[in-house]
Design an enzyme around this catalytic site. Structure first.
Site, PDB file in Angstrom:
ATOM      1  N   ARG A  10     -24.679 -21.746  67.779  1.00  0.00           N
ATOM      2  CA  ARG A  10     -25.245 -20.517  67.590  1.00  0.00           C
ATOM      3  C   ARG A  10     -26.598 -20.741  66.678  1.00  0.00           C
ATOM      4  O   ARG A  10     -26.664 -21.588  65.990  1.00  0.00           O
ATOM      5  CB  ARG A  10     -24.476 -19.528  66.693  1.00  0.00           C
ATOM      6  CG  ARG A  10     -23.015 -19.058  67.142  1.00  0.00           C
ATOM      7  CD  ARG A  10     -23.231 -17.746  68.198  1.00  0.00           C
ATOM      8  NE  ARG A  10     -22.151 -17.293  68.663  1.00  0.00           N
ATOM      9  CZ  ARG A  10     -21.549 -17.549  69.770  1.00  0.00           C
ATOM     10  NH1 ARG A  10     -22.396 -18.073  70.669  1.00  0.00           N
ATOM     11  NH2 ARG A  10     -20.512 -16.964  70.284  1.00  0.00           N
ATOM     12  N   THR A  11     -27.663 -20.008  66.759  1.00  0.00           N
ATOM     13  CA  THR A  11     -28.791 -20.069  66.125  1.00  0.00           C
ATOM     14  C   THR A  11     -28.455 -19.459  64.857  1.00  0.00           C
ATOM     15  O   THR A  11     -28.300 -18.188  64.421  1.00  0.00           O
ATOM     16  CB  THR A  11     -30.033 -19.332  66.729  1.00  0.00           C
ATOM     17  OG1 THR A  11     -30.322 -19.817  68.045  1.00  0.00           O
ATOM     18  CG2 THR A  11     -31.505 -19.360  66.012  1.00  0.00           C
ATOM     19  N   LEU A  12     -28.125 -20.239  63.533  1.00  0.00           N
ATOM     20  CA  LEU A  12     -27.669 -19.564  62.470  1.00  0.00           C
ATOM     21  C   LEU A  12     -28.902 -19.211  61.442  1.00  0.00           C
ATOM     22  O   LEU A  12     -29.052 -18.435  60.542  1.00  0.00           O
ATOM     23  CB  LEU A  12     -26.703 -20.547  61.834  1.00  0.00           C
ATOM     24  CG  LEU A  12     -25.565 -20.849  62.626  1.00  0.00           C
ATOM     25  CD1 LEU A  12     -24.661 -21.894  61.640  1.00  0.00           C
ATOM     26  CD2 LEU A  12     -24.757 -19.753  62.779  1.00  0.00           C
TER      27      LEU A  12
END
Length: 233
Positions: A10-12
């Site tokens: 995920r793009t955190l």
């Protein structure tokens, strides 16, 4: 076996980000402005990132936020426009359709807890109708006569509310956008003095060459920013 199945990534947190986009309707169409900086955290790492892109025949897109996610959105839109052209039915997607599409994409990704980390501005002209809208990373969207993303929402929109009117000429529209971008340059640490402006009319989109704004850093508050601050050295 351990490690045989790749974990979902995920793009955190956004890595390389672009700052504010400001857009207005003017007499003949839409004007949009953004700077060309790309920040790696608080480091101004890239100085020539184009964040204003024509989409199809009738639309113009500007983006703030994560640059790689913006590139992914451009791939989605390339596919959308190609599929639309394959019908070869004499019709083409207008700005309202593209904005609706982007709204659904952003909201869909948000619902998967894997958002595209951008705020988008979509403007265009089709059949004499001007359209200008925005959508953010969780799918919140609206259309207006002038829109802005990022810090522009706080610093540019008040100027636009005071000075925008629907009969703005091209020259007056450029001056108004330059005023907004100058305020953002003074007050937004992520802004760089390399600005791109683009317009879209019934004839199509034009992205103008980058330029620098004339600035004045001699204001007393700029020369001594911590004067009178509690605990300043």
């Amino acid at each position: 076996m351990m490690g045989s199945v790749a974990e979902t990534q995920r793009t955190l947190y956004p890595y390389v980000t672009g700052s504010s986009v400001v857009a207005i309707k003017y007499k003949d169409g839409i004007l949009m402005a953004a700077d060309m900086g790309g920040s790696y955290g608080s480091t101004l790492r890239y100085k020539s990132i184009e964040r204003l892109k024509p989409i199809g025949k009738h639309s113009l897109l500007g983006a703030s936020g994560e640059i790689s996610d913006f590139q992914e959105i451009l791939r989605y839109l390339d596919e959308l426009i190609l599929y639309d052209n394959m019908w070869d039915d004499g019709n083409s997607l207008g700005p309202k359709e593209v904005h609706n599409y982007l709204t659904q994409v952003m909201y869909n990704r948000r619902n998967k807890f894997n958002p595209l980390w951008n705020s988008l501005v979509l403007g265009g002209v089709k059949n004499g109708q001007k359209y200008l809208g925005t959508v953010n990373m969780i799918g919140i969207n609206y259309e207006d006569n002038h829109v802005s993303t990022g810090l522009g929402n706080h610093l540019a929109r008040p100027i636009l509310r005071d000075e925008w009117h629907e009969n703005l000429t091209f020259e007056d529209g450029i001056k108004l956008l330059e005023k907004c971008m100058r305020v953002l340059l003074y007050r937004d640490r992520s802004a760089v003095n390399k600005i791109q402006i683009s317009k879209i009319t019934e004839e199509g989109a034009t992205v103008f060459p980058a330029f620098s704004l004339k600035t004045n850093w001699e204001f007393s508050a700029f020369r001594n920013p911590t004067a009178g601050a509690e605990g300043s050295w």
